[in-house]
Each structure stands twice: as structure tokens, then as C-alpha cells.
Design a protein around this motif. Structure first.
Motif, mmCIF file in Angstrom:
data_model
loop_
_atom_site.group_PDB
_atom_site.id
_atom_site.type_symbol
_atom_site.label_atom_id
_atom_site.label_comp_id
_atom_site.label_asym_id
_atom_site.label_seq_id
_atom_site.Cartn_x
_atom_site.Cartn_y
_atom_site.Cartn_z
ATOM 1 N N SER B 557 0.838 -1.208 0.000
ATOM 2 C CA SER B 557 0.000 0.000 0.000
ATOM 3 C C SER B 557 0.873 1.258 0.000
ATOM 4 N N THR B 558 1.951 1.227 0.776
ATOM 5 C CA THR B 558 2.842 2.393 0.806
ATOM 6 C C THR B 558 3.376 2.675 -0.595
ATOM 7 N N ILE B 559 3.816 1.616 -1.234
ATOM 8 C CA ILE B 559 4.455 1.808 -2.539
ATOM 9 C C ILE B 559 3.426 2.218 -3.581
ATOM 10 N N GLN B 560 2.261 1.600 -3.499
ATOM 11 C CA GLN B 560 1.224 1.993 -4.463
ATOM 12 C C GLN B 560 0.895 3.482 -4.332
ATOM 13 N N GLU B 561 0.912 3.922 -3.090
ATOM 14 C CA GLU B 561 0.623 5.335 -2.859
ATOM 15 C C GLU B 561 1.676 6.221 -3.536
ATOM 16 N N VAL B 562 2.905 5.780 -3.384
ATOM 17 C CA VAL B 562 3.993 6.530 -4.028
ATOM 18 C C VAL B 562 3.811 6.521 -5.546
ATOM 19 N N LEU B 563 3.506 5.353 -6.071
ATOM 20 C CA LEU B 563 3.358 5.248 -7.531
ATOM 21 C C LEU B 563 2.184 6.097 -8.020
ATOM 22 N N ARG B 564 1.181 6.175 -7.157
ATOM 23 C CA ARG B 564 -0.030 6.859 -7.565
ATOM 24 C C ARG B 564 0.122 8.383 -7.498
ATOM 25 N N SER B 565 1.124 8.824 -6.770
ATOM 26 C CA SER B 565 1.264 10.273 -6.571
ATOM 27 C C SER B 565 1.494 10.969 -7.901
ATOM 28 N N ASP B 566 1.074 12.210 -7.974
ATOM 29 C CA ASP B 566 1.168 12.956 -9.230
ATOM 30 C C ASP B 566 2.592 13.018 -9.760
ATOM 31 N N SER B 567 3.524 13.097 -8.829
ATOM 32 C CA SER B 567 4.905 13.251 -9.293
ATOM 33 C C SER B 567 5.382 11.999 -10.017
#
Lengths: 163, 982
Positions: B557-567
């Protein structure tokens, strides 16, 4: 030997002799690069350095640097003595040679070099024989004394570096 | 001698020179020069004919201006006029001007050559010398054409003056260097060799340079020079310091000639004649003895001349590498020089010892100086000397002292000069790998290297550490732990982040048990570096993250969040954005099983020569000075080697091919093959399967990945039957190839890329990659005209039995090529069993209504499927003997069609795809190679031996090629192919 350059401490080129075919542009580039490299070196450093795929052998006599580029299998020390012998020849010919002699008589410096080295290899290493060849040539020409040249004297002679 | 009385007094020149010297600024100088140029131009153009003296003076001024660095565009004609003057000085200035300012103006060359011809036949020795000097200085091909025939005659004629002989010898040398084909010694050979016996030392000195050069190229013809050289040397060495009069230099008899004699002998193996050899050994011993004698003069010229001979003698001893006694003496002598107060001698001793270190007789003796050399590395004030010390440490390194030497080199790196850091880094990396007994030491060393000199760590170095870690499971845990610790440093080098990202992505689980390096800690550590990194590193990190999701589901979940971020998902960089999108999708859609398969640990890399070593070799090679040039060199080398080109299309494909975990793509792109191909056989094949499965589960996913699947589709691993297009290779009749197609085919035996065919309309470029028994060819059809080609179709066919030997699949090509445009076609090839013919490529199109139809041979040759095999001399000969049945051997003796250049030969043999084995054949001139041909049906081991004979009896350069392999048809085919290559 691939080429020989003589330049002053200020980086002014006094003589250039190329034994390999290069364009004027390349020659200028090489000269610029080498003059910079050699002048940046400190007095006690060794006389040899690797440069591109060549070996550079140089020595300073008074205000002039003599710098030769030789190939990988060539002998550094004997090249250093090639330089010295050339200085001796100039000195003998001009009588206590200094940088000004080479500036004002640049053509003579080239002639002497041609008698000593040809195609980048030693042609005649006997001082006597080289000078004989040059003097014979001088005898063939109308003698006009160049009296004012010595007025420029007062420069340091290479010979002082002999020890 | 009177002080300068001999100037010929060109007063005007002296005044001009002093004017220039008095100029205060560059502008003033240019102004003065322009004034002078105008003056000279008007004089040359004037109505009044100039006398010789004035002409000479003005030509000399022009020369001076040119030598100052200004352009000169006139005066050539006047200089040529001076050549025919009877006055020596006028002639001399004319020649000097010509020598310095040659112009390829053909009219002028003719005039110059005429004047030279006159002087050469004048029988006036001073004139002859001037003419010869001019030829030697210019050395152009035109001059060689005009005079190469005449000069040997002058050189050996009985009545030629000594000074003319000297000039003639060196003049010939220069012409030989520029136009060897025009200088034919033939009948003169023996008389030229006998110049070594000439009474006049000057003649010998000049002639020996010529003889040395000729001997290098034609050793057999000139081999009689060996005994003559030995006896000449012996006479000089044993002469008293005054015997040679003016040829003695600061009490050293004939130092230049001695050095040249010793140099000449290095063109040959030790003399076979016992007496000659004995005499030579005696000379060498005398030279070594003399080095121990007290100097006859305190002047540096004396010791330089003496030592010049000594170093040349040592070079000869090393060259022979057969006299243990002399080698050890040489080593001891050099050992003394290591601590000499003369910097020059220390430098040369270090340099010379480097070569001694590689001789088995003196390697141990060299090693005893290790402390002195380490000390030199630390204390020498001159960087060029330190460089030599580093070279020597590298050369003397072996298993016994590797740890010490590597440690010293590492500590030196911290303060090393920028100019030598990159090379030092490569050397440390090579030594660490070569002598690694335990791999944790290796990992430590490389990580230290990155820490100390990260900027100088080239890609090869960090690729290599990853290759090794992946291939050795005993070091993986240690590597993960160490890299994790290294990343703790607040400022760590980007290369460290790359290695860290890769290793933790693969092996982070091995240290995840420790709460201090739990999965989330690892991830946060890596991600804390993310924003400081460049795009390629970020891309690599993204791949590491997706691998984390597989290794540690709790981080998902942490990584998905990072991947999902606009940047990430909206990153302006396409590559990053694509990775973020795809990885996010992959992680949310694929089942754990699928994930585990897709993101499985990287399979071991095939063993291959360290790419770092190749890089160092390149670096040491001619011209390789800057990093940029190195990179270029690498690319060129890659092409010749058979494929690895990282730029251009293949990397573009790799980039879009996000389904391949791309750190692996980066890694494998090293040298042996481009990324796509490299990843194919293992990871790639899995991926393709996975995606077809995913396709069943979720159509949308597949559609999302459409462009990606297409490129992964072109992976070699894809079974050659399931291409979505109908195989276009089913053609009924076999077209006839163009007559030159065999020649075109031969061009590509040793290389993979280039222009396959070109005519006025069409250019076909080819790029190919091979791996195991698979190959892929990219063809680029370029329309050279401004009119479009329509109904452009190509077909590839396998004539006759080739059908059962090769499996060839080609993708259809665009039927329309606009004027000036290029289209690409991909052809996949599978080698089923060995073959001899080449597939045919037929191309049809309409150009301005006219049907064009041509057929070429596709350069697929059996050698493309070689895997190089390294082996030692012993193994080689054992295998050679095993392949002793007559039909297993094929042999050809053929004339060389190109110059015998060792480097070119090596490059070609490497391009062939076999391993080029060094130190196997007892004759160093010969080349031997080994490789295994990979086909689906079997593997065919092949050995090759190429024996160049630069001077066969016929006077031609010949080769003998022998190929042995376990299959007769392969031997035969390889032999045929190769006979056309050299």
C-alpha cells in the motif's frame, strides 16, 4: 619522432617541425594543448609524460622549452639527448645561442635541424659533421654581415644550462 | 668559430621581425603584417622583375608570417622559382618554404617535382641533400610516386657521397611510412642491409632507422641484419670511450647508434646461431656491467646516454624473455633506479618494470620492490611518476599481494589526481574481481570504490558488481547488508543508490528479518534518495519498488501510494510515467502468483569476460583520452564485436518495454548483446506467457499494455510460430540473388551492423543481434529518391534444405515508403541445425510506375550463432587433438587481400564470435580461437587457427587457416566464409 616544438616561457612558438602529416588545424590544436601542459609543470618534475598515445619528452633551456613527441617504443632518454645535441649545435653555430638568435634566424634553426634529424630520425649525430654541412652551405652564399643582430644580446644563453 | 658572421643578412627581414616584436598588441601585429603582405604582393605583381635576393627575402618574410600562425595564400610560385636558382641560399629558402607550406595544387607539385628531379641529378651533393630533405619533409604520395624508384638507387650507388646516402636513407623511410606500397626494396634489400657495415658511422646511424622500419614489416627478407647488428653493437660496446671520436657523446660511444641497434634486434626473436647469440648476450652483460661502473663524468648527458642504452638493452632482454639470469639482473638494476634521485630515472624504472612484471622469470623479483613502489605512489610529487607507480602495482599484483595493493590503491584514490582517477577505478575493480577469494571482500572493495570515487565509477563497474552478486548466492546476504549500511550515509553517490536499489530489490528479503532493516525501513531509505537522483536512476528505483511489492506484500500500500502520486503517474518524463502507470496496474491487478513469476529473482548471468577489462584495454589504447572518446570507442567496438549497441533503436525498444524489469535491461546491455535480446531467454519468455494469461483475465489490462506487448512480442523468446501475422515467408519460387550478393554477404561475416545494400533508389541498412541459437535482424529500407515507393513488399525465403535448418519469421513491412523516408522491418531467426546457405531477401516495389525487383542474401551465417569459449593452452591443444579425424578439419591457404594489421585481424576474429585465445599458440604471430555453435538440434564445438605469413616465398602475404569442429560441414563452411575476410 612525430614532431618537435620549441616555445618560450610565454608560450610563443619559436620552431615547429612535423614528421607526420597533420592538418594545420590539428597542428595548432596540438601545439596549444602541449604548450599549456608543459608550461604548467613544475621545474623538478620528470621530463617525460604520456600524452594521447604518445610520449612527450621535454627540457627547458633558459627561456626556451624543447619538446619532442615520440612513439611508444621510442627511447625517452636518448630523445632527451637529441634535444641536447640540437642545443649544442645551435650554440656552436650561433656562438652562445639565445632565444633571439632563433627568432631572427629561424630559417637557420630549421636548416640545422634538417641536417641533424630527418623524417624524425637522427641522420648525423656527429657535431662536427653537421656543422660542416651547414658551413659548407654558408660558404656558398654571399656573405653579408649582420652586424646589428648582436645588439639584441643580453638574453640568457642556453649554454648556461649545460651543467 | 666567429659569432654569427654567417647570416646572409636579409636586413629587411630582421627589421620586419623586430617590428613585429615591438608590436604592443595583437591588433598592431596584425596591422603590421597586413601592411607587409600588401607590400610583398605589390612587389610580386609589379612590372619590375625581382632579383633572386629580393625574392628570397620576401618568401622568407611570408614564411615567418605563416609560422607566426597567419594564413598565407600567395608566394608559392615565387618559392618554386627559387628552387631553380643557382644560389644555394635562394634554393634553400625556396625548399624551406615548400616544406612548410605544401599545397596540393597539382600544377605546383609538378613544378616542384621537376626542380627536385633536376637537383637530384645535378651530382652536386649539397643540392642533392636539399632535394632529399624536401622530399622527406613533405613526404606526400605524389612525391613518393615520383621518387620512390629513384632514391634506393642513390642510396646504394657506390659513388654516392656519405651525406647524400644519409639523407637518402631517411628520405626513403619517410616515403615508406606514407606510401609503403610504392617503396619496393626488392633487389636492393641485401645492399641496404649491408649499410650496417658501412665505415661511416653517420651512414649506419641513418640507414638503421630505415632497416628497422622495413624489418618490422618484412622480417624474413631482412633477417640477415641480425648478425650484422650484433657484430656492430659488439664493436661499439667494447670500444674505449675515445675510439669513436666525434661519435662519442660525453664519454659514451655512439649512444644513438647503440640504441637503434638494440631496437632493431627487438624486431626479431633471439638469434638461432649460437655464436651470434653468445656474442649478443655478452654485449648485454657488458651493458649491465657498465651501469655499475662509476660514471666517467658528472654531467647528466653522460648518465642519460649511458642509461638510454641500458634501458634499450633491458627492453631487448624483456623482449626475448628467455634469459632468466639477464631478466633478474635487469630487475635488480631497475630496483636501484627506483630510489634514484633523478626523477627521470625513477619514472623510467617504474615503466620498464611494468613489462618485467609480466615475465614469469622476473615476476617474483619485481614483487620484492612492492614497498618502494607503494611509497612512490604516496610520495612522488609528479603525477606522471605516480601514474607509473600505479601501473606497476597493477602489473605486479597477484593473489599473494592483492589485498595490500588494492588497499593502497583505494587509499591513494582519495587524493588521486582527477586525470587518473577513472583509470585507477577500473584497475581497482579489475584486481578486486580477479583476485577475490572471498566475495565479501570484493563487495566491500567495490562499494568503497563508489564511496570514494563515485563520479569516476563507470557503468561497467557497477554493472559488474551486480552481475557477480546475482551469480553468487553466498554473497547476496552480505551484499544486501553492506549496501544497506552504505546507503545510511547522508550524502551518498548516485551510483551507490543504483547498486543499492538493484540489490535490495533482489535480495532485500535476506536482511528483512532484522527490525533495523525491515522492509519499510529499506523502502524509506531508498525512497529518501529518490528525489536527488537522475531519471535513469529513478526508473531503476521504480523497478526496485515493484520488486519490493513482490518480496514484501506489507509494503504494497505504501508503494502503491507513491506510484499513484502525481509526481510519478503524471511525471513529465515518459519513461518514469509509463513505469509508474504499469507497475501500479500490475501490482493492483495481477495475482500473487503472477507477480511472483513476473518479478522473480533475476537468473544468473552467463559468464563472460569482464566488461571492465575491455574498457581498460580501450582506455589504454591509442587516442582514448577523454571519457567521451571512450564511450564512442566502446560503441564502435561493440558494433564490430557483434552487436551490442546501446544507443538508437534497441534501447528505445528497451525503454518502451516496461514489462521487462528494466534494471536487468540496463545491466545486460553491457557488451554481449543489446538489452532486449539479453533479457529474452529467461525473464522474457516468462513475461510473454504471463501477459497472455493476464489477457484472459482482464481485457482492459491487455489493452492498456498494447504498445508494450507489441514490443515484448518481438522478444526473441517468443516461439516462432505464434506471430499474429501470417508468416510471409511462404513463397513458391526461389528468386535468383544479385550477382554481388555473395560479396555483400561476406562483408557481414565479422560484423552485424552496416549498410547491406545501396543503389540509386534504395539503401538497406542492417542491424542484427544474436544470442544462443536465436537472432534478430532489423532491416531499414531507405528511399533515396524524392518520389514514393508503392506496393513495397519484401519476402524472406530459405532455399532448399535451408528450410529445415533455419526458422525465419519476418514481419510485414509498410507497403508505402515516402520519398526520403525509411521503414523498418524485423526478422527473427532460429537456428535449428547447422547450415551453409543464406536466406534470400526479395524486395519488390514500384518506383514511378516501374517495377523494381531485387534479391539479396540475408547475411545470416553459421558463425553468428557462436558462443565464445575461453580456455587455456593445455585445454585447447587437448581438444584440438580430439578433433583429429580428417573430415573434421578444413584448411585453406590464401593470399591476404588486406594489410596484415594485428589489431584489425583481432577485431575481425572477435567479430566472428569466437573467443580469441591469447598465449595459446607458441608462435605469437598466430591467432587461435574457440567457440561453440548453438543450434536447436546440437552444439558444435569449433577451434580455429590462423597463421599469417607476412613474407611467404612468393613475396605475397599469405594466410593459412585451419578449422576443426565436431561436424565436417561446419568446418568446411567456416573455412569458406573466413577465407574471404582477411
Amino acid at each position: 619522432m612525430q614532431f618537435m616544438l620549441l616555445f618560450s616561457r610565454q608560450g610563443k612558438l619559436r620552431l615547429q617541425k612535423w614528421y607526420v602529416p597533420l592538418s594545420d588545424k590539428e597542428k595548432k590544436k596540438i601545439t596549444r594543448e602541449l604548450v599549456q601542459t608543459v608550461l604548467a609543470r613544475k621545474p623538478k618534475m620528470c621530463s617525460f609524460l604520456e600524452w594521447r598515445d604518445l610520449k612527450i619528452v621535454y627540457k627547458r633551456y633558459a627561456s626556451l622549452y624543447f619538446c619532442c613527441a615520440i612513439e611508444d617504443q621510442d627511447n625517452e632518454l636518448i630523445t632527451l639527448e637529441i634535444i641536447h645535441r640540437y642545443v649544442e649545435l645551435l650554440d656552436k653555430y650561433f656562438g652562445s645561442v639565445c632565444e633571439l638568435d632563433i627568432i631572427f634566424n629561424f630559417e637557420k634553426a630549421y636548416f640545422i635541424l634538417d641536417e641533424f634529424l630527418l623524417g624524425g630520425e637522427a641522420q648525423e649525430t656527429s657535431k662536427k659533421n653537421v656543422l660542416k654541412a651547414i658551413e659548407q652551405a654558408d660558404l656558398l652564399q654571399e656573405v653579408r654581415r649582420l652586424c646589428f643582430l648582436k645588439a639584441f644580446r643580453g638574453q640568457k644563453h642556453f649554454a648556461e644550462q649545460y651543467s | 668559430m666567429p659569432a654569427v658572421s654567417k647570416g646572409d643578412g636579409m636586413r629587411g627581414l630582421a627589421v620586419f621581425i623586430s617590428d613585429i616584436r615591438n608590436c604592443k598588441s595583437k591588433e598592431a601585429e596584425i596591422k603590421r603584417i597586413n601592411k607587409e603582405l600588401a607590400n610583398i604582393r605589390s612587389k610580386f605583381k609589379g612590372d619590375k622583375a625581382l632579383d633572386g635576393y629580393s625574392k628570397k627575402k620576401y618568401v622568407c618574410k611570408l614564411l615567418f608570417i605563416f609560422l607566426l600562425g597567419h594564413d598565407i595564400d600567395f608566394g608559392h610560385m615565387e618559392a618554386v622559382n627559387l628552387l631553380s636558382s643557382n644560389k644555394y641560399t635562394e634554393k634553400q629558402i625556396g625548399y624551406l618554404f615548400i616544406s612548410v607550406l605544401v599545397n596540393s595544387n597539382s600544377e605546383l607539385i609538378r613544378l616542384i617535382n621537376n626542380a627536385i628531379k633536376n637537383d637530384l641529378s645535378s651530382r652536386n651533393p649539397t643540392f642533392m641533400c636539399l632535394a632529399l630533405h624536401c622530399i622527406a619533409n613533405v613526404g606526400s604520395r605524389e612525391m613518393a610516386e615520383a621518387f620512390a624508384g629513384e632514391i634506393p638507387r642513390i642510396l646504394v650507388a657506390g659513388d654516392t657521397m656519405d651525406s647524400v646516402k644519409q639523407s637518402a636513407a631517411l628520405c626513403l623511410l619517410r616515403l615508406y611510412k606514407t606510401s609503403p606500397d610504392l617503396v619496393l626494396m626488392g633487389e636492393w634489400t641485401s645492399r641496404v642491409v649491408h649499410l650496417l657495415n658501412d665505415q661511416h658511422m653517420g651512414v649506419v646511424t641513418a640507414a638503421i632507422s630505415l632497416i628497422t622500419c622495413l624489418s618490422q614489416k618484412n622480417p624474413d627478407e631482412f633477417k640477415t641484419c641480425v648478425s650484422l647488428a650484433v657484430s656492430r653493437l659488439s664493436r661499439i660496446v667494447s670500444s674505449a670511450s675515445t675510439d669513436l671520436q666525434d661519435y662519442t657523446y660525453y664519454f659514451v660511444p655512439a649512444p644513438w647508434l647503440s640504441c637503434k641497434l638494440l631496437r632493431l634486434l627487438q624486431c626479431y626473436p633471439p638469434p638461432e646461431d649460437g655464436a651470434v647469440k653468445g656474442r649478443l648476450v655478452e654485449c648485454l652483460e657488458t651493458i649491465l656491467n657498465k651501469a655499475q661502473e662509476p660514471p666517467k663524468s658528472k654531467k647528466v648527458q653522460h648518465s642519460n646516454a649511458k642509461n638510454a642504452i641500458l634501458f634499450e638493452a633491458i627492453s631487448l632482454i624483456i623482449h626475448y624473455d628467455s634469459e632468466p639470469n639477464l631478466l633478474v639482473r635487469a630487475c635488480n638494476q631497475l630496483g636501484q633506479f627506483l630510489q634514484h634521485r633523478e626523477t627521470n630515472l625513477r619514472y623510467l624504472a617504474l615503466e620498464s618494470m611494468c613489462t618485467l612484471a609480466s615475465s614469469e622469470f622476473s615476476h617474483e623479483a619485481v614483487k620484492t620492490h612492492i614497498e618502494t613502489v607503494i611509497n612512490a605512489l604516496k610520495t612522488e610529487r609528479d603525477v606522471s611518476v605516480r601514474q607509473r607507480a600505479a601501473d606497476l602495482l597493477y602489473a605486479m599484483c597477484d593473489r599473494s599481494n592483492a589485498k595490500q595493493i588494492v588497499a593502497e590503491m583505494l587509499s591513494y584514490l582519495e587524493t588521486a589526481d582527477y586525470s587518473i582517477r577513472e583509470e585507477m577505478v577500473l584497475k581497482v575493480a579489475i584486481l578486486a574481481e580477479k583476485y577475490a577469494v572471498d566475495y565479501s571482500w570484493y563487495v566491500d572493495t567495490i562499494l568503497n570504490l563508489i564511496r570514494i570515487a563515485g563520479d569516476y565509477v563507470s557503468e561497467e563497474v557497477w554493472y559488474r558488481v551486480i552481475q557477480i552478486v546475482i551469480n553468487r548466492d553466498d554473497v547476496q546476504g552480505y551484499a544486501a547488508k553492506t549496501v544497506f549500511e552504505a546507503l545510511q550515509a547522508p550524502a551518498c553517490h548516485e551510483n551507490m543508490v543504483k547498486v543499492g536499489g538493484y540489490i535490495l530489490g533482489e535480495f532485500g528479503n535476506l536482511i528483512a528479518g532484522d527490525p533495523r532493516s525491515s522492509p519499510l525501513v529499506q523502502f524509506n531509505l531508498l525512497h529518501s534518495k529518490f528525489h536527488l537522483c537522475s531519471v535513469p536512476t529513478r526508473a531503476l528505483l521504480l523497478s526496485a519498488y515493484i520488486k519490493f511489492i513482490n518480496l514484501f506484500p506489507e509494503t504494497k500500500s505504501t508503494i502503491q501510494e507513491v506510484l499513484r502520486s502525481d509526481s510519478q503517474i503524471r511525471n513529465s518524463d515518459v519513461e518514469l510515467q509509463q513505469r509508474a502507470v504499469e507497475y501500479l496496474k500490475l501490482s493492483s491487478i495481477a495475482s500473487t502468483d503472477v507477480l511472483a513469476t513476473v518479478l522473480e529473482e533475476m537468473p544468473p548471468f552467463p559468464e563472460r569476460e569482464s566488461s571492465i577489462l575491455a574498457k581498460l584495454k580501450k582506455k589504454k589504447g591509442p587516442g582514448a583520452v577523454s571519457v567521451n572518446e571512450l564511450e564512442e570507442g566502446k560503441r564502435e567496438g561493440g558494433e564490430l564485436n557483434g552487436g551490442g549497441e546501446r544507443g538508437g533503436d534497441s534501447s528505445a525498444i528497451a525503454a518502451s518495454n516496461a514489462s521487462t524489469p528494466s534494471p536487468s535491461a540496463d545491466l545486460l546491455g553491457l557488451r554481449a548483446g543489446p538489452p532486449v535480446t539479453a533479457a529474452a531467454p529467461s525473464a522474457g519468455s516468462l513475461l510473454v506467457d504471463v501477459f497472455s494469461e493476464a489477457g484472459i483475465n482482464d481485457d482492459g489490462f491487455l489493452r492498456d499494455l498494447e504498445p508494450t506487448t507489441e514490443s515484448s512480442d518481438s522478444l526473441l523468446a517468443e516461439g516462432p510460430g505464434d506471430s499474429d501475422s501470417a508468416p510471409p515467408s511462404v513463397v513458391s519460387e526461389d528468386p535468383t540473388p544479385l550477382p554481388e550478393s555473395d560479396e555483400l554477404l561476406n562483408k557481414f561475416v565479422c560484423k552485424n551492423n552496416g549498410v547491406l545494400f545501396e543503389n540509386q533508389l534504395l539503401q538497406i541498412g542492417i542491424k542484427s543481434e544474436y544470442r544462443q541459437n536465436l537472432g534478430r535482424i532489423y532491416l531499414f529500407y531507405g528511399n533515396k529518391t524524392s518520389v514514393q515507393f508503392v506496393t513495397f513488399t519484401t519476402t524472406v525465403t530459405c532455399p532448399g534444405e535451408l528450410q529445415s535448418q533455419l526458422n525465419v519469421q519476418s514481419k510485414p513491412v509498410e507497403p508505402l515508403i515516402e520519398g526520403g523516408a525509411q521503414v523498418q522491418q524485423v526478422i527473427n531467426i532460429e537456428c535449428l541445425t547447422d547450415f551453409s546457405d543464406a536466406p534470400l531477401l526479395n524486395i519488390k516495389f514500384r518506383y514511378g510506375g516501374a517495377l523494381q525487383n531485387l534479391t539479396l542474401k540475408l547475411p545470416v551465417t553459421i558463425n553468428k550463432f557462436f558462443q565464445p569459449t575461453e580456455m587455456a593452452s593445455h585445454d585447447f591443444f587437448q581438444r584440438w587433438k580430439q578433433l583429429s579425424q580428417p573430415q573434421q578439419e578444413a584448411q585453406k591457404i590464401f593470399k591476404a587481400s588486406h594489410a596484415m594489421d594485428t589489431e584489425v585481424l583481432k577485431a575481425k576474429l572477435l567479430g566472428l564470435g569466437m573467443a580469441l585465445l591469447e598465449n595459446v599458440d607458441p608462435n605469437p604471430e598466430n591467432f587461435v580461437c574457440a567457440g561453440v555453435i548453438q543450434s536447436k538440434a546440437q552444439q558444435v564445438g569449433s577451434l580455429l587457427r590462423l597463421e599469417p605469413n607476412a613474407q611467404a616465398q612468393s613475396g605475397e602475404q599469405m594466410y593459412r587457416l585451419t578449422v576443426r569442429s565436431s561436424k565436417d560441414t561446419v568446418s568446411k563452411r567456416l573455412c569458406e566464409l573466413l577465407a574471404e575476410q582477411f
